[in-house]
Design a protein around this motif. Structure first.
Motif, PDB file in Angstrom:
ATOM      1  N   ALA A 136       0.829  -1.208   0.000  1.00  0.00           N
ATOM      2  CA  ALA A 136       0.000   0.000   0.000  1.00  0.00           C
ATOM      3  C   ALA A 136       0.861   1.255   0.000  1.00  0.00           C
ATOM      4  CB  ALA A 136      -0.926  -0.011   1.220  1.00  0.00           C
ATOM      5  N   LEU A 137       1.934   1.271   0.766  1.00  0.00           N
ATOM      6  CA  LEU A 137       2.831   2.431   0.778  1.00  0.00           C
ATOM      7  C   LEU A 137       3.449   2.648  -0.595  1.00  0.00           C
ATOM      8  CD1 LEU A 137       4.555   1.853   4.240  1.00  0.00           C
ATOM      9  CD2 LEU A 137       3.128   3.821   3.627  1.00  0.00           C
ATOM     10  N   GLY A 159       2.110   1.790  -3.393  1.00  0.00           N
ATOM     11  CA  GLY A 159       1.035   2.291  -4.241  1.00  0.00           C
ATOM     12  C   GLY A 159       0.754   3.764  -4.038  1.00  0.00           C
ATOM     13  N   LEU A 160       1.099   4.279  -2.859  1.00  0.00           N
ATOM     14  CA  LEU A 160       0.925   5.701  -2.568  1.00  0.00           C
ATOM     15  C   LEU A 160       2.162   6.517  -2.936  1.00  0.00           C
ATOM     16  CD1 LEU A 160      -0.835   5.371   0.918  1.00  0.00           C
ATOM     17  CD2 LEU A 160      -1.905   5.992  -1.266  1.00  0.00           C
ATOM     18  N   GLY A 161       3.178   5.845  -3.504  1.00  0.00           N
ATOM     19  CA  GLY A 161       4.369   6.553  -3.979  1.00  0.00           C
ATOM     20  C   GLY A 161       5.527   6.594  -3.009  1.00  0.00           C
ATOM     21  N   HIS A 162       5.442   5.836  -1.916  1.00  0.00           N
ATOM     22  CA  HIS A 162       6.512   5.830  -0.924  1.00  0.00           C
ATOM     23  C   HIS A 162       7.458   4.654  -1.161  1.00  0.00           C
ATOM     24  CE1 HIS A 162       4.230   8.935   1.100  1.00  0.00           C
ATOM     25  NE2 HIS A 162       3.175   8.134   1.106  1.00  0.00           N
ATOM     26  N   GLU A 203      -4.437  -0.389   2.690  1.00  0.00           N
ATOM     27  CA  GLU A 203      -4.332   0.969   2.141  1.00  0.00           C
ATOM     28  C   GLU A 203      -4.853   1.995   3.146  1.00  0.00           C
ATOM     29  OE1 GLU A 203      -5.861   3.812  -1.533  1.00  0.00           O
ATOM     30  OE2 GLU A 203      -6.234   1.647  -1.616  1.00  0.00           O
ATOM     31  N   ARG A 204      -5.944   1.666   3.831  1.00  0.00           N
ATOM     32  CA  ARG A 204      -6.477   2.582   4.840  1.00  0.00           C
ATOM     33  C   ARG A 204      -5.446   2.789   5.957  1.00  0.00           C
ATOM     34  NH1 ARG A 204     -11.738   3.889   6.826  1.00  0.00           N
ATOM     35  NH2 ARG A 204     -11.419   5.498   8.396  1.00  0.00           N
ATOM     36  N   ALA A 248      -2.195   2.321   5.722  1.00  0.00           N
ATOM     37  CA  ALA A 248      -1.027   3.013   5.178  1.00  0.00           C
ATOM     38  C   ALA A 248      -1.267   4.514   5.144  1.00  0.00           C
ATOM     39  CB  ALA A 248      -0.691   2.488   3.790  1.00  0.00           C
ATOM     40  N   ARG A 249      -2.463   4.916   4.763  1.00  0.00           N
ATOM     41  CA  ARG A 249      -2.781   6.349   4.749  1.00  0.00           C
ATOM     42  C   ARG A 249      -2.771   6.916   6.176  1.00  0.00           C
ATOM     43  NH1 ARG A 249      -4.525   8.303  -0.101  1.00  0.00           N
ATOM     44  NH2 ARG A 249      -5.110   6.758  -1.698  1.00  0.00           N
ATOM     45  N   VAL A 308       0.878   7.312   7.143  1.00  0.00           N
ATOM     46  CA  VAL A 308       1.471   8.496   6.516  1.00  0.00           C
ATOM     47  C   VAL A 308       1.007   9.761   7.227  1.00  0.00           C
ATOM     48  CG1 VAL A 308       1.515   9.880   4.397  1.00  0.00           C
ATOM     49  CG2 VAL A 308       1.820   7.398   4.278  1.00  0.00           C
ATOM     50  N   ASP A 309      -0.274   9.837   7.570  1.00  0.00           N
ATOM     51  CA  ASP A 309      -0.780  11.011   8.286  1.00  0.00           C
ATOM     52  C   ASP A 309      -0.072  11.176   9.638  1.00  0.00           C
ATOM     53  OD1 ASP A 309      -2.528  11.593   6.244  1.00  0.00           O
ATOM     54  OD2 ASP A 309      -4.283  10.707   7.235  1.00  0.00           O
TER      55      ASP A 309
END
Length: 375
Positions: A28-29, A31-34, A344-345, A347-348, A351-352
């Motif tokens: 997931a990270l 996929g978020l560009g990390h 994904e939830r 991972a977001r 990141v927050d």
């Protein structure tokens, strides 16, 4: 962001709950560009049960001993935005020293500790025992401490280990890996259970699985997991799968209408401790029968999205429900999981939390979220 992580294992799901969780988070990270660099000591028991060799967007670094990897570890940590040490990291104390030294440098990474085993950590401390992955200075040097367990655990991490900024990061599931699947005859059961053997789960396992199997000899029960001892009380209608790789989990869950979740005693006593298995089964659309602990209703609604049992009689009541009712509960659990408990939830959310800590005043003592609130 670039994250350098010093953890237990990413490459082997044998006998631990870390690997599957990290695989979902790392995917997931990415996929978020990390970018993630994951350091794992190459120990024999994981080398012989390795079921992942590479993960897109993640650099898995296997090493034989700390001294041999130290130059690479220093380089990756200095270049990272976030440097993280996890519970049960075999070189946790040495990695902590490296991470905190780097974090103290001008422009250094955010220093993070993620305890995926918080109740075990705290119970050892209460008993006056040392914790192999935490040094004598506790967790006060880290900019952020994440806990797999919420509730009162967050405050205790501050009080006992000096953690300054604490937040829960609960378990999750990768729906690309865990989704409804066709079952297999050798996994077929009226009630299944997937979990590594733990002595402090045995009493609950006896109440909720073994005793129901004794009282319902005409029903079929299947247990899958590692490290079960030779003297485990097997029954004629209880079948065993020694090791179930993650790729087979959906078929396992799809082979029974109802699966059992049993929480380790220390985790159940502390509450707010959803097992990754709970989310995996729900993502596969299988109804879950769980032991009870404080905070469970923050993740699934009892009676509607999950079945809860404290006694053998309540477990037998769940087994006696109609196929239609059990299927309805499984469907509701899957919908809740896809909405709130995916990798994904999480991972977001991670990141927050990292971005908030990166922008916070240094050495701020902040409790990031109210104790007990679900992420």
């Amino acid at each position: 962001m670039k994250l350098a992580i010093f953890g237990l294992t990413l490459s082997s799901s044998w006998g631990n709950g870390h690997a599957t969780l990290w695989r979902g988070l790392c995917r997931a990270l990415a996929g978020l560009g990390h970018q993630v660099v994951f350091f794992e000591r190459d120990v024999p028991y994981y080398a012989t049960t390795r079921d992942l060799f590479e993960l897109p967007g993640t650099d898995l670094v296997l090493y034989s001993d700390w001294e041999s990897i130290l130059p690479r570890a220093r380089q990756e940590t200095a270049d990272a935005d976030v440097a993280m040490v996890t519970s049960y990291c075999p070189d946790g104390v040495a990695a902590t020293s490296l991470v905190l030294d780097a974090a103290a440098a001008d422009g250094g990474p955010l220093g993070v500790f993620y305890d995926l085993d918080t109740p075990v950590t705290l119970s050892q401390l209460r008993a006056g025992q040392s914790v192999s992955y935490i040094g004598p200075d506790g967790l006060g040097g880290f900019d952020l401490v994440l806990s797999y367990t919420g509730g009162s655990a967050l405050h205790e991490l501050q009080a006992r280990l000096g953690a300054r900024r604490v937040a829960p990061l609960y378990g999750s599931v990768d729906p690309a890996v865990h989704s409804p699947a066709t079952g297999r005859e050798d996994y077929r059961a009226d009630l299944s259970y997937l979990g590594t053997y733990a002595a402090d789960r045995q009493e609950a396992l006896d109440r909720l699985l073994l005793e129901p199997a004794r009282r319902r000899p005409g029903k079929r029960f299947v247990l899958a997991g590692a490290q079960y001892p030779p003297d485990f009380p097997w029954l004629s209608n209880l079948f065993f799968v020694r090791h179930l790789p993650p790729a087979d989990h959906p078929a396992f869950y799809g082979s029974s209408p109802l699966t059992l979740n049993v929480t380790r005693a220390a985790m159940a006593a502390m509450g707010y401790c959803p097992s990754g298995r709970l989310f995996e089964a729900a993502a596969c659309g299988t109804a879950v029968l769980s032991d009870t602990w404080e905070g469970l209703d923050e993740f699934f609604e009892p009676g509607k999205e999950i079945l809860v049992a404290s006694s053998t009689e309540e477990a037998l009541d769940a087994l006696a429900l109609s196929p239609e009712e059990i299927a309805r509960i499984g469907t509701a659990a899957r919908e809740r999981t896809l909405a709130e408990h995916t990798a994904e939830r999480r991972a977001r959310q991670l990141v927050d939390l990292l971005e908030s800590a990166l922008s916070a005043p240094p050495r701020a003592a902040v409790l990031q979220t109210a104790a007990g609130g679900a992420a």
